[in-house]
Write a protein that holds these residues in place. Structure first.
Motif, short mmCIF file in Angstrom:
data_model
loop_
_atom_site.label_atom_id
_atom_site.label_comp_id
_atom_site.label_asym_id
_atom_site.label_seq_id
_atom_site.Cartn_x
_atom_site.Cartn_y
_atom_site.Cartn_z
N GLY A 214 0.65 -1.09 0.25
CA GLY A 214 -0.14 0.05 0.03
C GLY A 214 0.38 0.99 0.13
O GLY A 214 0.44 2.00 -0.76
N HIS A 215 1.99 0.72 0.50
CA HIS A 215 2.66 2.44 1.25
C HIS A 215 3.10 2.72 -0.13
O HIS A 215 3.69 4.00 -0.66
N GLU A 216 3.72 1.21 -0.99
CA GLU A 216 4.68 1.60 -2.82
C GLU A 216 3.34 2.35 -3.74
O GLU A 216 3.91 2.71 -3.88
N GLN A 217 2.72 1.85 -3.42
CA GLN A 217 1.51 2.01 -4.40
C GLN A 217 1.25 3.53 -4.03
O GLN A 217 1.20 4.68 -5.42
N VAL A 218 1.09 4.39 -2.68
CA VAL A 218 1.09 5.57 -2.22
C VAL A 218 2.65 6.60 -3.14
O VAL A 218 2.22 7.83 -3.76
N VAL A 219 3.29 5.28 -3.03
CA VAL A 219 4.31 6.44 -3.96
C VAL A 219 4.57 6.50 -5.08
O VAL A 219 4.95 7.44 -5.65
N LYS A 220 4.21 5.16 -5.38
CA LYS A 220 4.31 5.52 -6.98
C LYS A 220 2.25 6.71 -7.54
O LYS A 220 3.06 6.84 -8.70
N THR A 221 1.70 6.60 -7.34
CA THR A 221 0.81 7.69 -7.09
C THR A 221 1.28 8.31 -7.05
O THR A 221 0.81 9.97 -7.98
N ASP B 197 6.08 20.37 -3.79
CA ASP B 197 6.65 19.33 -2.62
C ASP B 197 5.33 18.90 -1.87
O ASP B 197 6.05 17.53 -1.23
N LEU B 198 3.83 18.44 -1.83
CA LEU B 198 3.31 17.92 -1.49
C LEU B 198 3.91 16.37 -1.57
O LEU B 198 3.41 15.65 -0.46
N MET B 199 4.11 16.38 -2.54
CA MET B 199 4.20 15.14 -3.51
C MET B 199 5.38 14.23 -2.65
O MET B 199 5.60 13.06 -2.43
N VAL B 200 5.98 15.73 -2.70
CA VAL B 200 7.98 14.90 -2.13
C VAL B 200 7.57 14.77 -0.82
O VAL B 200 7.77 13.64 -0.38
N GLN B 201 6.67 15.45 0.17
CA GLN B 201 6.51 14.46 1.48
C GLN B 201 5.22 13.58 1.47
O GLN B 201 5.90 12.59 2.58
N ARG B 202 4.85 13.54 1.21
CA ARG B 202 4.18 11.86 0.20
C ARG B 202 5.12 10.51 0.82
O ARG B 202 5.05 9.54 1.10
N MET B 203 5.58 10.70 -0.69
CA MET B 203 6.51 10.06 -0.94
C MET B 203 7.78 9.59 -0.25
O MET B 203 7.81 8.51 0.30
#
Length: 155
Positions: free
Chosen positions: A109-116, A134-140
């Motif tokens: 699940g976490h790996e998929q969030v990173v991909k998305t 920047d928000l996506m960097v934080q999520r990744m």
């Protein structure tokens, strides 16, 4: 009132759609993690129970940040299970898995969030939307760290 922050309307719309997918994945992972927190059993109960709690709290806070970014771009954030189920790329469980399977499922699940998030990062960067990038960097960062911690339990 028209949003005029220097990002083209079509880019804002596309980015909001991408953010909606990230929100759906994040919210679905939040629900899964909270479910596992409630239902984990076995010798690792205490450590997994606490780890899952830390992770679902972080995911919950992230959903608010993502939804607010969608609103700042002038779109409405999805907010129902029906909308999330259409947008998410994560699978729900049909039963309560074993503790080891919970950990494996959360890694995926976490790996998929990173991909998305990574897909959206590229789009936001091309549109000069530094805030979303920047928000996506934080999520990744958060999901990569959580996936690593969970994966370490399996070795």
């Amino acid at each position: 009132m028209k949003v005029d922050t220097g990002i083209a309307a079509n880019d804002r719309s596309d980015i909001a759609e991408g953010l909606s997918r990230v929100l759906a994945d994040t919210y679905t992972l939040y629900l899964k993690t909270h479910n596992y927190h409630w239902n984990v059993t076995g010798p690792q109960f205490r450590s997994l129970h606490l780890m899952f709690e830390e992770q679902y709290q972080e995911l919950w806070a992230a959903t608010d940040e993502i939804a607010e970014r969608i609103r700042a771009l002038g779109a409405y954030a999805p907010g129902t299970y029906a909308e999330f189920s259409k947008l998410t790329s994560l699978q729900e469980d049909n039963s309560v898995p074993s503790a080891d399977q919970m950990v494996k499922n959360l890694v995926k699940g976490h790996e998929q969030v990173v991909k998305t998030a990574r897909d959206l990062f590229k789009e936001a960067d091309e549109a000069d939307d530094e805030v979303t990038a920047d928000l996506m960097v934080q999520r990744m960062q958060a999901s990569e760290k959580n996936a690593w911690m969970l994966h370490s339990l399996l070795e």
